[in-house]
Design a protein around this motif. Structure first.
Motif, short mmCIF file in Angstrom:
data_model
loop_
_atom_site.label_atom_id
_atom_site.label_comp_id
_atom_site.label_asym_id
_atom_site.label_seq_id
_atom_site.Cartn_x
_atom_site.Cartn_y
_atom_site.Cartn_z
N ALA A 381 32.78 42.29 45.53
CA ALA A 381 33.83 42.60 44.57
C ALA A 381 33.95 41.50 43.52
O ALA A 381 34.13 41.78 42.33
CB ALA A 381 35.16 42.80 45.30
N VAL A 385 33.75 41.99 39.44
CA VAL A 385 34.92 41.67 38.62
C VAL A 385 34.61 40.56 37.63
O VAL A 385 35.12 40.54 36.50
CB VAL A 385 36.11 41.27 39.52
CG1 VAL A 385 37.29 40.81 38.68
CG2 VAL A 385 36.53 42.45 40.40
N CYS A 386 33.71 39.63 38.02
CA CYS A 386 33.34 38.52 37.12
C CYS A 386 32.47 38.99 35.95
O CYS A 386 32.29 38.25 34.99
CB CYS A 386 32.59 37.44 37.89
SG CYS A 386 33.64 36.45 38.96
N SER A 392 28.83 35.10 37.34
CA SER A 392 29.31 35.86 38.50
C SER A 392 28.41 35.67 39.71
O SER A 392 28.88 35.65 40.85
CB SER A 392 29.40 37.35 38.13
OG SER A 392 28.12 37.89 37.88
N LEU A 444 40.17 37.19 44.21
CA LEU A 444 40.03 38.55 43.71
C LEU A 444 41.26 38.95 42.90
O LEU A 444 41.14 39.58 41.84
CB LEU A 444 39.81 39.51 44.88
CG LEU A 444 39.40 40.94 44.53
CD1 LEU A 444 38.13 40.95 43.70
CD2 LEU A 444 39.20 41.76 45.81
N LEU A 448 41.17 39.74 38.92
CA LEU A 448 41.62 41.07 38.47
C LEU A 448 42.68 40.94 37.39
O LEU A 448 42.73 41.74 36.44
CB LEU A 448 42.16 41.87 39.65
CG LEU A 448 41.11 42.54 40.54
CD1 LEU A 448 41.76 43.14 41.78
CD2 LEU A 448 40.35 43.61 39.77
N TRP A 451 40.82 40.10 34.29
CA TRP A 451 40.16 41.32 33.81
C TRP A 451 41.17 42.24 33.12
O TRP A 451 40.88 42.82 32.07
CB TRP A 451 39.50 42.02 35.00
CG TRP A 451 38.96 43.38 34.68
CD1 TRP A 451 37.77 43.68 34.11
CD2 TRP A 451 39.60 44.63 34.94
NE1 TRP A 451 37.63 45.04 33.98
CE2 TRP A 451 38.74 45.65 34.50
CE3 TRP A 451 40.83 44.99 35.52
CZ2 TRP A 451 39.07 47.00 34.61
CZ3 TRP A 451 41.15 46.32 35.63
CH2 TRP A 451 40.27 47.31 35.18
#
Length: 595
Positions: A381, A385-386, A392, A444, A448, A451
């Motif tokens: 994940a 997300v990165c 990433s 995470l 997020l 993001w």
């Protein structure tokens, strides 16, 4: 007073890095608290840690006076300091103060060492390691107890609730960088993120196999905060765009803090340094000599000097450690597993660890997962997300590699270092292993949020949902400010009032002493002898005492002749096989008890 002075101190001290490095308040608040702990650490070597506290106030006042008369960069400073994150921080501190104002210790290790560390640091105005009081792990690095001591200094006295409050304020300040791009117009986004970080603490839920139930919100165990600090450090490096002096100073503080937080902090320090080097050379592609020299000084030399100072201190004071890494003998590992070397308890420890690491449930929401399953899911994940780029790969790959390494190291510690009782019993397995998984949970969530900043407003619901599906809703009462300390049925606790007249005891009467006994969850009072108490209660807590108790009774109870009562163990430990965890019967006294 603890609430007011803590806000004033953190805001006041943060003016220094905000002005000098031209950074927003959100990026420096946690670093300011670390500096407060380090001030106490440095001055403790001089004999009075409180002098570090007073020195910090003098520094704050002098700098504010300087800002008042200095008009250079004033507008930029005001914009960086009076920002959305500052408002969120103040609201969060007020909430945490109200949340923990009724909290007290109830976990075994809080009575055995985490509580006494803060109490003795505050009462003796120096390192707890020098205290004559009997408690465990005087060799532990002191930064977390010193941060909690700082908040006791804010309040002017030692209180258990201040320990909870201080640890929580520091822990949640590690989320503040998430607000660094927000303006006051982004109040709804700020609110969503604020709710999210409050719920993050509930992501570590009770599992059927947990032995100590050390939740983020009801314990001063440092494992969860250490894990969150690791996520903060990784996130900080991830966000670096230019390696300015601020980045080097911040990384130096982060590295120093890791090495002074707990023994395992050196592992997390290595994790941060490895990722920083990978990002510097393979992502940012910076190879200039001046940058490398700065990196060596700030990321290695300064943190290791602080680390060496503590190792030298406990060495000079001849303070024994919890366990020695030198007991790990990799050459014997295969022979031990084959039954050709070592002790039977070592082979049993390995069998139990192998079973637990692959199959024991450590994450119960959104579905049950053992260690490696959650580690791989979060690593994948993080990669997506990165942004599925070189950074990433470095980021998620570093987390995965160190997660595998952490599992291996913990296995070696159980086989070689934990001993014949704690090794096979996998002491605190859930807490230790869950803490590394908690790093991934926090990372995470942070990524997020980053993001979502690039998307529309509706996307801010996604990090919140990620947290909510991981929460056990039965634990929501931990977020209510009316919540107070409670003991579960694993503990039978005697809370004793020791207000006695002078010389009422002599050495021959200790065995038959009586005490005004109050069971914590009951209102009835009755008198019991020491023998009756130790036969029926797992933990003995001295609620109040006077100088007659301290001068006359306490030294007697510290004598080895009372060992048979198991009030505590001076040389060893008392193990009760009827419980799944090591419990200690000990006398623990304090000036204040919060109900």
């Amino acid at each position: 007073m603890a609430l007011i002075f803590s806000i004033l101190w953190i805001l006041g001290f943060s003016t220094i890095p905000v002005y000098l490095f031209k950074q927003r308040f959100e990026k420096v608040a946690a670093l300011s608290i670390i500096c407060g702990g380090l001030f106490l650490y440095i001055f403790a070597f001089m004999g009075h840690l409180s002098y570090g506290y007073y020195f910090s106030w003098i520094l704050i006042v002098l700098f504010i006076v300087y800002l008042f008369f200095n008009k250079n960069n004033r507008v930029e400073f005001i914009n960086n300091f009076f920002c959305a994150g500052l408002v969120v921080f103040v609201l969060l501190v007020v909430y945490l103060y109200l949340l923990f104002r009724l909290k007290g210790f109830w976990h075994c290790d809080e009575f055995a060492h985490w509580g006494p560390m803060v109490r003795e640091s505050f009462n003796n105005d120096t390192f707890y390691s020098l205290s004559d009081a009997i408690f465990r792990h005087k060799d532990y690095p002191p930064l977390y107890p010193l941060i909690e001591t700082l908040f006791c200094l804010f309040g002017g006295t030692f209180k258990e609730s201040y320990c909870f409050f201080g640890l929580a304020v520091f822990s949640f300040s590690l989320f503040l960088p998430l607000f660094s791009e927000f303006t006051f117009k982004d109040w709804f986004k700020s609110f969503i993120v604020l709710v999210g970080i409050i719920f993050v603490g509930l992501c570590i839920s009770n599992t059927e196999t947990m032995s100590d139930y050390a939740h983020f919100y009801n314990s001063v165990y440092v494992d969860w905060s250490l894990a969150l600090f690791c996520a903060f450090g990784l996130f900080f490096v991830y966000k670096i765009k230019e390696w300015t002096m601020f980045e080097f100073v911040a990384m130096s503080l982060i590295g120093t803090a890791f090495l002074l937080m707990k023994q395992m902090g050196i592992f997390f320090y290595g994790l941060i340094v490895v990722y920083a080097l990978l990002k510097l050379f393979f992502v940012d592609k910076r190879y200039d000599l001046k940058l490398i020299i700065k990196g060596i000084i700030f990321l290695a030399v300064i943190p290791l000097l602080f680390y060496g100072s503590w190792k030298l201190f406990i060495g000079i004071k001849e303070i024994s450690g919890q366990f020695s890494v030198g007991s790990i003998k990799l050459g014997e590992l295969v022979s031990i597993l084959r039954g050709r070397a070592g002790e039977e308890w070592q082979r049993e420890a390995f069998r139990n660890y192998r079973q637990a690491i692959f199959f024991r449930t450590l994450i119960s929401h959104p579905f049950k997962m053992p260690y490696f399953v959650y580690l791989f899911i979060v690593s994948i994940a993080l990669f997506f997300v990165c942004g599925k780029n070189r950074n990433s790969i470095m980021f998620s790959g570093t987390y995965l590699f160190f997660g595998l390494s952490y599992a291996g190291i913990m296995g070696l510690l159980y086989v070689f270092s934990f001993g014949s009782e704690e090794g096979p019993g996998l002491a605190s397995f859930d807490r230790y292993m869950q803490s590394f998984l908690f790093i991934g949970t926090c990372l995470l969530f942070m990524l997020l949020v980053e993001w979502a900043k690039k998307k529309k407003d509706a996307y801010f619901v996604i990090p919140l949902l990620m947290v909510l599906v991981s929460v056990e809703w039965e634990d929501l009462n931990q977020l209510l400010i009316k919540n107070k300390v409670t003991y579960d049925n694993q503990f039978t606790v005697a809370v004793i009032n020791m207000q006695y007249e002078e010389n009422i005891f002599n050495r021959n009467e200790v065995n038959g002493m009586t005490a005004n006994f109050i069971y914590y969850d009951a209102d009835d009072e009755k008198e019991l002898t020491v023998s009756e108490i130790v036969d029926n209660y797992n933990l003995i807590y001295i609620q109040t005492y006077n100088e007659h108790f301290y001068d006359n009774l306490w030294p007697m109870l510290s004598d080895s002749e009372c060992y048979e009562h198991h009030l505590y163990s001076k040389e060893g430990e008392r193990y009760n096989p009827n419980y799944s965890y090591m419990y200690y019967l000990l006398l623990f006294y304090t000036n204040n008890r919060t109900h």
